[in-house]
Design an enzyme around this catalytic site. Structure first.
Site, PDB file in Angstrom:
ATOM      1  N   SER A  44     -49.860  95.775  89.419  1.00  0.00           N
ATOM      2  CA  SER A  44     -51.222  95.945  89.928  1.00  0.00           C
ATOM      3  C   SER A  44     -52.295  95.745  88.868  1.00  0.00           C
ATOM      4  O   SER A  44     -53.464  95.555  89.194  1.00  0.00           O
ATOM      5  CB  SER A  44     -51.388  97.336  90.559  1.00  0.00           C
ATOM      6  OG  SER A  44     -51.394  98.343  89.571  1.00  0.00           O
ATOM      7  N   LYS A  99     -55.460 102.483  86.725  1.00  0.00           N
ATOM      8  CA  LYS A  99     -56.411 101.504  87.249  1.00  0.00           C
ATOM      9  C   LYS A  99     -57.594 101.410  86.292  1.00  0.00           C
ATOM     10  O   LYS A  99     -57.737 102.177  85.346  1.00  0.00           O
ATOM     11  CB  LYS A  99     -56.917 101.909  88.638  1.00  0.00           C
ATOM     12  CG  LYS A  99     -55.825 102.131  89.688  1.00  0.00           C
ATOM     13  CD  LYS A  99     -55.120 100.862  90.092  1.00  0.00           C
ATOM     14  CE  LYS A  99     -54.009 101.136  91.108  1.00  0.00           C
ATOM     15  NZ  LYS A  99     -53.236  99.913  91.424  1.00  0.00           N
TER      16      LYS A  99
END
Length: 203
Positions: A44, A99
């Site tokens: 990701s 993230k």
């Protein structure tokens, strides 16, 4: 002449246990308040982070927390745009996610045709990648939303393959474990070492 005192086996064993307990306590303090290692399990955050990257995360970048509790004792700073952070997945606190911060309190976040807009202006993000040409609702067309106080909006660098704030909302600043600092090792197997990635500082 000094007298030599010999310890019994029991005394030696007790001293050994004391050393082990002290070492574990110091390790716990370091892990809880200073630095903690993490391993990247997914794609990701490509290409910034790759599967098998092992990171050191600073625990004191934004606040000092009570160990094992999502409660900030006091703040030491605020997340900034571009920071890579580790935090518990809001839908399953047993999992940690990593993230990039793309929105801080007061920012208006919107995605139009894969382009991120912050406060009405297109964000300059040289680190992101797109692998899918299709435009998908929520993933590629989202918002606008305003980031509330005490929270951040996060997204993965691999924008077409990231479960992030577009799907489950904002991240509470008090829950953030820390800020990613440096890649100290990178390999998917012991014989598959990515030497060029070791020592990479993260931003």
């Amino acid at each position: 002449m000094a007298e030599i005192v010999y310890k019994t086996n029991l005394q030696t064993f007790i001293d050994f246990i004391k050393i082990i307990i002290a070492a574990l306590f110091i390790a716990l303090l370091i892990r809880s308040f200073i630095i903690q290692p993490y391993i990247i399990p997914s794609e990701s955050m490509l290409n910034t982070l790759q599967i098998g990257d092992r990171l050191f995360v600073t625990k004191f970048s934004y606040g000092i927390h009570i160990p094992f509790v999502e409660k900030e004792l006091f703040s030491t700073g605020e997340p900034e745009i571009g920071d890579i952070i580790v935090f518990p997945y809001p839908l399953d606190k047993s999992q940690d996610y990593i993230k990039r911060v793309v929105g801080v309190p007061g920012d208006v976040i919107e995605v139009r045709d894969k382009q991120l807009y912050r406060n009405g202006q297109p964000a300059q993000e040289e680190y992101i990648i797109h692998k899918d040409k299709l435009v998908v609702p929520t993933r590629d067309t989202y918002g606008p939303v305003t980031v509330p106080a005490g929270h951040v909006f996060v997204m993965g660098d691999n924008r077409d393959n990231s479960q992030d704030s577009r799907y489950w909302g904002f991240v509470d600043k008090q829950t953030i474990h820390g800020k990613a600092l440096i890649i100290y090792w990178s390999s998917t197997r012991f014989v598959d070492v990515k030497w060029d990635r070791i020592g990479t500082w993260l931003r």
